[in-house]
Design an enzyme around this catalytic site. Structure first.
Site, short mmCIF file in Angstrom:
data_model
loop_
_atom_site.label_atom_id
_atom_site.label_comp_id
_atom_site.label_asym_id
_atom_site.label_seq_id
_atom_site.Cartn_x
_atom_site.Cartn_y
_atom_site.Cartn_z
N THR A 182 -39.77 -13.52 19.01
CA THR A 182 -38.90 -12.36 18.88
C THR A 182 -38.87 -11.60 20.20
O THR A 182 -39.78 -11.72 21.02
CB THR A 182 -39.41 -11.42 17.78
OG1 THR A 182 -40.71 -10.93 18.15
CG2 THR A 182 -39.50 -12.14 16.44
N GLU A 327 -36.37 -15.20 12.86
CA GLU A 327 -37.08 -15.74 11.71
C GLU A 327 -36.19 -16.57 10.78
O GLU A 327 -36.68 -17.20 9.84
CB GLU A 327 -37.69 -14.60 10.88
CG GLU A 327 -38.78 -13.81 11.61
CD GLU A 327 -38.26 -12.64 12.44
OE1 GLU A 327 -39.04 -11.71 12.71
OE2 GLU A 327 -37.06 -12.65 12.84
N LYS A 435 -33.75 10.42 8.76
CA LYS A 435 -33.99 11.11 7.49
C LYS A 435 -33.85 12.62 7.73
O LYS A 435 -34.68 13.24 8.38
CB LYS A 435 -35.37 10.78 6.93
CG LYS A 435 -35.53 11.24 5.48
CD LYS A 435 -36.76 10.65 4.84
CE LYS A 435 -36.78 10.91 3.33
NZ LYS A 435 -37.96 10.33 2.67
N TRP A 440 -30.91 10.01 3.76
CA TRP A 440 -30.81 9.03 4.84
C TRP A 440 -29.43 9.09 5.51
O TRP A 440 -28.40 9.21 4.85
CB TRP A 440 -31.02 7.61 4.30
CG TRP A 440 -32.40 7.35 3.79
CD1 TRP A 440 -32.77 7.11 2.50
CD2 TRP A 440 -33.60 7.29 4.56
NE1 TRP A 440 -34.13 6.91 2.41
CE2 TRP A 440 -34.68 7.02 3.67
CE3 TRP A 440 -33.91 7.45 5.92
CZ2 TRP A 440 -35.99 6.89 4.08
CZ3 TRP A 440 -35.22 7.31 6.33
CH2 TRP A 440 -36.24 7.04 5.43
#
Length: 537
Positions: A182, A327, A435, A440
């Site tokens: 990654t 992944e 937040k 959110w």
């Protein structure tokens, strides 16, 4: 049913047998383009396997590649795994610290390095613990000066290699074939290992008509680097289907990419939004003939609706948004249309194009929160989780496996909603959600909206601390060359699109948004740079 193993060797045999005269067009320098037939390519791939075996490569050996998109890298894509070894594609854009880490952590024993990249790696060589041999890939047989004892010319090794090298026939389809790490916005990169079985199934999925639909008649140009998540699997699939491949090589520009599309009649190409933003600007200034293109695939981060509209409405080129991760090999979903959308309005279709799309066959995806799987209402947020035959089940020798892989699922760390039609729409990374007052706010939605403004080139939205509301959004904006806009104008532009409490408290104009090694916005760097920022009322 016959228990025939799913192996990459079958792709090579098929290309040689049925498509011997199809071409791989490989740019290795600004002045040099090679045109190699699949027959010649397969021969060179066998010779590379023979040469590396002579250097000590055996089943399970890690061979690192440090290279651009070209035919030699494509030879390594098959020569190494088909011989039973593991190709570790090293991201050349990682920091020196991370490059040293991933090569040591993977325990690479042989490195294949482009000649022009050798200086970049040379300072790291003394810190590499397991590397025994370095092979330099370039058009001539020269090797750079180095204190490292075993440096070889790729072309000289091939010239001396056995013409009759045979790949082993006892490979297990579940044996490792490749690995990538990654790009790591925090901490050290995490390694992901790909099996023959996973790569084969992923390649077959790329040929489905509701996926990329890769086929023999295509001319494929992966702009996404071959050192990043298998170039989204396109090189593997193209060899299997016998597609002509155009590999753009080192240090390409938007102008060069457009020239290659026009000259080679490219039909399918893929890259990240930052690439397509640059290509769109160049195309508007100096138009090329793009009529050969049947699909531009864009992934890596969210695509601004304005960019999609530019390609589809101005250039008449279908612009398909995809989603995937290191992944996931990587393709998970693509924003192709279903038949029920044929009569939809242009705006409705654009909304679908801007999602991360419908999951590809054979994969299970769910968006879940504390209440379980979220309803398909396009509004309720949760974390996206995935499982399937080309999805990793662990990180390579890394304790962070337990954070991401649970109960047979990969928890992606991406926050998403699901539309009523089942399309995934990423709203944020878990670490990038804002937040505010217990509610959110999606930074991605705000960014995409800002980037539809005619004066905005790029926009990133981050959270800044707030005494009352905990966090508030701050917009970081890069304007197009020669364009002007004010804070008030941009915030007014967002009004009506979002609830008032979603609107950024301020707009910061900057020259460039920091990016990761694969072109994603590096919001962690923005948050660090602006951690003491005070909103001016």
């Amino acid at each position: 049913m016959m228990e025939t193993p799913l192996l990459l060797t079958s792709f090579l045999k098929r290309a040689e047998r049925y498509f011997p005269h199809k071409l791989i067009i490989s740019r290795t320098s600004p002045e040099t383009i090679h045109r190699i037939t699949y027959k010649e390519y397969v021969k060179r791939t066998h010779k590379l396997a023979a040469a590396l075996t002579k250097l000590g490569m055996k089943k399970g050996t890690k061979v690192g590649s440090f290279a651009w998109n070209h035919h030699r890298h494509l030879e390594a894509y098959f020569a190494v795994p088909c011989a039973g070894a593991i190709l570790h594609m090293v991201n050349i854009r990682l920091s020196p610290e991370h490059i040293i880490y991933v090569i040591n952590h993977a325990e690479d024993e042989i490195l294949l390095i482009d000649g022009d990249l050798f200086p970049l790696l040379s300072k790291a060589i003394p810190y590499l613990k397991t590397v025994k041999h370095i092979v330099v890939m370039q058009d001539n047989m020269e090797v750079p000066e180095s204190t490292f004892p075993n440096v070889y010319s790729y072309e000289k090794l091939l010239a001396e290699a056995d013409d009759n090298f045979a790949f082993p026939e006892d490979l297990d389809e579940n044996s490792p074939a490749g690995m990538c790490y990654t790009s790591a916005t925090t901490g050290m990169p995490k390694g992901v290992v790909y099996s023959h079985r996973g790569l084969v199934l992923h390649s077959l999925a790329l040929g489905l008509s509701d996926s990329m639909g890769i086929r023999e008649k295509d001319v494929i140009m992966p702009i996404v680097p071959m050192f990043h998540v298998n170039a989204w699997g396109m090189p593997f699939a193209a060899v299997n289907y016998g597609s002509t491949q155009v590999l753009p090589g080192p240090m390409f520009t938007p102008s060069l990419l457009l020239d290659l599309i026009e000259q080679e009649k490219v039909t399918v190409t893929a890259g990240v939004p930052t690439i397509w933003l640059g290509v769109a600007q160049e195309q508007e200034k100096n138009p090329r003939d793009l009529s050969s293109l049947r699909s531009v695939v864009c992934g890596g981060s969210a695509s601004p609706k304005g960019l999609i509209k530019t390609f589809e409405d101005k250039f008449n080129v279908p612009f398909v948004v995809g989603y995937g991760m290191t992944e996931t090999t990587p393709i998970v979903s693509l924003s192709t249309y279903t038949s029920e959308m044929e009569d939809w309005t242009r705006e409705q279709k654009l909304d679908i194009r801007a999602t991360q799309g419908l999951p590809v066959s054979l994969l299970d995806t769910e968006v879940v929160n504390e209440a379980g799987e979220v309803p398909w209402d396009g509004q309720t947020m949760g974390e996206l989780r995935i499982r399937g035959p080309w999805i990793a089940d662990e990180y390579y020798k890394d304790e962070r496996t337990v954070e991401a892989f649970k109960d047979g699922w990969l928890y992606t760390g991406d926050i998403a909603v699901v539309t009523p039609e089942g399309y995934i729409k990423i709203t944020d990374r878990t670490k990038d959600l804002i937040k505010s007052g217990g509610e959110w706010i999606s930074s991605v939605d705000l960014e995409n909206a800002l980037m539809t403004h005619e004066a905005v080139f790029e926009a990133a939205v981050i959270a800044i601390p707030h005494e009352k509301w905990q966090e508030r959004p701050l917009a970081c904006v890069v304007l197009k060359e020669g364009k002007d806009a004010t804070k008030e104008e941009l915030i007014s532009f967002l009004e009506g699109q979002f609830a008032k409490w979603w609107l950024p408290d301020d707009v910061v104009f900057i020259n460039e948004i920091p990016k990761t090694s694969v072109g994603k916005f590096l919001k962690a760097k923005l948050r660090e740079d602006l951690k003491d920022y005070q909103v001016i009322i």
